[in-house]
Design a protein around this motif. Structure first.
Motif, short mmCIF file in Angstrom:
data_model
loop_
_atom_site.label_atom_id
_atom_site.label_comp_id
_atom_site.label_asym_id
_atom_site.label_seq_id
_atom_site.Cartn_x
_atom_site.Cartn_y
_atom_site.Cartn_z
N TYR A 169 0.85 -1.19 0.00
CA TYR A 169 0.00 0.00 0.00
C TYR A 169 0.89 1.25 0.00
CZ TYR A 169 -3.83 -3.13 1.36
OH TYR A 169 -4.75 -4.14 1.39
N THR A 183 -8.44 -0.35 5.81
CA THR A 183 -9.29 -0.62 4.65
C THR A 183 -10.28 0.53 4.55
OG1 THR A 183 -10.85 -1.82 6.03
CG2 THR A 183 -9.19 -3.13 4.92
N ILE A 184 -10.29 1.18 3.44
CA ILE A 184 -11.21 2.32 3.30
C ILE A 184 -12.46 1.79 2.65
CG2 ILE A 184 -11.46 4.58 2.18
CD1 ILE A 184 -8.23 4.52 2.45
N ASN A 185 -13.56 1.82 3.36
CA ASN A 185 -14.72 1.03 2.94
C ASN A 185 -15.82 1.80 2.22
OD1 ASN A 185 -14.17 -0.60 6.02
ND2 ASN A 185 -13.73 -1.49 4.03
N SER A 216 -18.47 3.10 -0.15
CA SER A 216 -19.02 2.60 -1.40
C SER A 216 -20.40 3.19 -1.61
CB SER A 216 -19.08 1.07 -1.38
OG SER A 216 -19.29 0.59 -2.68
N ARG A 246 -22.11 3.70 -8.22
CA ARG A 246 -21.08 4.74 -8.02
C ARG A 246 -20.48 5.15 -9.37
NH1 ARG A 246 -16.09 3.63 -3.84
NH2 ARG A 246 -15.37 5.77 -3.66
N ALA A 263 -12.89 -6.72 -4.01
CA ALA A 263 -12.86 -5.59 -3.07
C ALA A 263 -14.23 -4.91 -3.06
CB ALA A 263 -11.74 -4.60 -3.39
N SER A 298 -16.36 -4.30 -0.65
CA SER A 298 -16.76 -3.54 0.53
C SER A 298 -18.13 -4.00 1.04
CB SER A 298 -16.73 -2.04 0.22
OG SER A 298 -16.96 -1.32 1.40
N GLU A 331 -21.59 -2.60 -4.70
CA GLU A 331 -21.10 -2.87 -6.06
C GLU A 331 -21.64 -4.20 -6.64
OE1 GLU A 331 -16.88 -1.90 -7.28
OE2 GLU A 331 -16.78 -4.06 -7.18
N ASP A 336 -13.87 -9.49 -0.35
CA ASP A 336 -13.17 -8.38 0.31
C ASP A 336 -12.25 -8.97 1.38
OD1 ASP A 336 -13.77 -5.11 0.35
OD2 ASP A 336 -12.82 -5.85 2.18
N ASN A 388 -8.04 -11.94 0.08
CA ASN A 388 -7.01 -10.90 0.04
C ASN A 388 -6.40 -10.86 -1.35
OD1 ASN A 388 -4.78 -9.27 0.31
ND2 ASN A 388 -4.00 -10.25 2.16
N LEU A 389 -6.64 -9.76 -2.06
CA LEU A 389 -6.14 -9.64 -3.44
C LEU A 389 -4.63 -9.77 -3.53
CD1 LEU A 389 -8.26 -6.59 -4.67
CD2 LEU A 389 -8.24 -8.86 -5.70
N ARG A 440 -12.89 -1.85 -8.33
CA ARG A 440 -12.93 -0.39 -8.38
C ARG A 440 -12.57 0.21 -7.03
NH1 ARG A 440 -17.89 2.07 -10.03
NH2 ARG A 440 -16.69 3.46 -11.38
N ASN A 441 -11.79 1.27 -7.10
CA ASN A 441 -11.49 2.10 -5.93
C ASN A 441 -10.75 1.37 -4.82
OD1 ASN A 441 -12.87 4.43 -7.10
ND2 ASN A 441 -14.70 3.17 -6.84
N VAL A 442 -9.90 0.43 -5.21
CA VAL A 442 -8.97 -0.16 -4.25
C VAL A 442 -7.54 -0.08 -4.81
CG1 VAL A 442 -9.28 -2.56 -5.01
CG2 VAL A 442 -8.45 -2.10 -2.73
C1 SAM Z 1 -13.11 2.09 -1.20
S1 SAM Z 1 -13.65 0.43 -1.04
C2 SAM Z 1 -14.23 0.12 -2.68
C3 SAM Z 1 -15.58 -0.54 -2.70
C4 SAM Z 1 -16.20 -0.74 -4.08
N1 SAM Z 1 -15.35 -1.54 -4.93
C5 SAM Z 1 -16.50 0.58 -4.74
O1 SAM Z 1 -15.82 0.98 -5.67
O2 SAM Z 1 -17.43 1.26 -4.29
C6 SAM Z 1 -12.11 -0.46 -0.96
C7 SAM Z 1 -12.24 -1.87 -0.42
O3 SAM Z 1 -11.02 -2.56 -0.68
C8 SAM Z 1 -10.82 -3.50 0.35
N2 SAM Z 1 -9.43 -3.94 0.35
C9 SAM Z 1 -8.32 -3.25 0.74
N3 SAM Z 1 -7.21 -4.01 0.59
C10 SAM Z 1 -7.64 -5.21 0.08
C11 SAM Z 1 -6.97 -6.40 -0.28
N4 SAM Z 1 -5.66 -6.53 -0.15
N5 SAM Z 1 -7.72 -7.43 -0.77
C12 SAM Z 1 -9.05 -7.32 -0.89
N6 SAM Z 1 -9.74 -6.22 -0.57
C13 SAM Z 1 -9.04 -5.17 -0.09
C14 SAM Z 1 -11.24 -2.74 1.59
O4 SAM Z 1 -11.57 -3.62 2.65
C15 SAM Z 1 -12.44 -1.94 1.08
O5 SAM Z 1 -13.66 -2.60 1.36
#
Ligand code: SAM
Length: 256
Positions: free
Chosen positions: A22, A65-67, A69, A73, A102, A104, A108, A131, A185-186, A201-203
């Motif tokens: 990160y 984790t920035i959640n 959503s 969106r 991811a 959240s 999505e 997620d 975990n991605l 999206r947005n991760v």
């Molecule tokens: C900002 S949210 C995006 C939610 C949705 N995809 C959207 O665009 O509205 C980011 C998500 O990424 C997840 N996240 C962060 N690191 C991750 C990882 N290594 N593997 C899987 N999910 C992860 C967080 O837990 C969080 O729920």
């Protein structure tokens, strides 16, 4: 080793989460503000406390984790998915294998189900949604949202697939049944494959350039030929060809 690097190593060992993937400045700032608020003076002190205090570990996870959503969106992008991408995918396959990575709190994958409902009965829709964070997965499975999560939802969809419950909206069970939620975990877990559509999206914006490149490669391998990767509206891939993609539309990449 400095305080933060040492913390990264210990967190990785304890949770499997690799904070070094990160962006450092951003992550360090978020976590420092949390530990200072809790009265700790260093990452070392924070980690020691986290090791014995499960609530603190959860707070750490929640902060990293920035959640945020929302349903639909960036609505214009979902319009492209509905009008252009899905019809083209359906020319090849009647049933689509879909992954919301991811996901959240579930807005999505439920949005994907609502969009696919224009093309097929809900009983034919199966979406995998994953997620890292188990707390958000539990909320996603509950499917209850404040009205601010629904501002972009078209009126007919709101009527059809939500039930109002006081100040909240509940996603109807027939939509809920289309989505299977799993912890994943991605950055560490293996990917399933043969997907027609991957929505992530947005991760990616939170990851380092190196981590992103590994992920683009893995998403490409997880897609069928002709499959689509749909990324967030600040997450354009600048060299899609290096990962076997061609640009299908802004923020949509087709595996060549
Ligand atoms: C900002 S949210 C995006 C939610 C949705 N995809 C959207 O665009 O509205 C980011 C998500 O990424 C997840 N996240 C962060 N690191 C991750 C990882 N290594 N593997 C899987 N999910 C992860 C967080 O837990 C969080 O729920």
């Amino acid at each position: 080793m400095n305080d933060y690097q040492d913390f990264i190593t210990k967190v990785h060992r304890k949770t499997g989460i690799d904070l070094s993937c990160y962006k450092e400045a951003q992550m360090k700032r978020r976590l420092t503000s949390l530990y200072e608020k809790k009265g700790f003076k260093s990452f070392q002190e924070f980690f020691n406390a986290m090791s014995t205090d499960k609530d603190l570990l959860d707070e750490f996870l929640d902060r990293m984790t920035i959640n945020v959503s929302e349903f639909y969106r960036n609505a214009k992008r979902w319009e492209v998915l509905q009008k252009k991408i899905i019809p083209k995918l359906l020319e090849k396959n009647k049933k689509l294998k879909v992954w919301s990575a991811a996901c959240s709190t579930g807005e999505e994958p439920y949005t994907i189900a609502m969009i696919l409902s224009h093309f097929m009965p809900l009983s034919q829709i199966q979406i995998l949604a994953t997620d890292l964070d188990e707390t958000v997965i539990a909320r996603a499975e509950n499917g209850i949202y404040p009205d601010r999560s629904l501002v972009e939802v078209p009126d007919d969809i709101k009527k059809k697939f939500f039930t109002k419950d006081g100040i909240f909206y509940k996603v109807n069970d027939d939509i809920k049944r289309t989505v299977t939620f799993k912890k994943h975990n991605l950055l560490a877990d293996p990917f399933d494959n043969n997907f027609d559509l991957i929505v992530c999206r947005n991760v990616l914006i939170y990851f380092t350039e190196d981590a992103k490149e590994v992920l683009y490669q893995k998403f490409s391998a997880a897609l069928k030929n002709g499959g689509i990767l749909f990324v967030g509206s600040t997450e354009q891939i600048f060299n899609p060809q290096s990962f076997g993609f061609e640009t299908e539309d802004t923020f949509f990449y087709r595996k060549a």
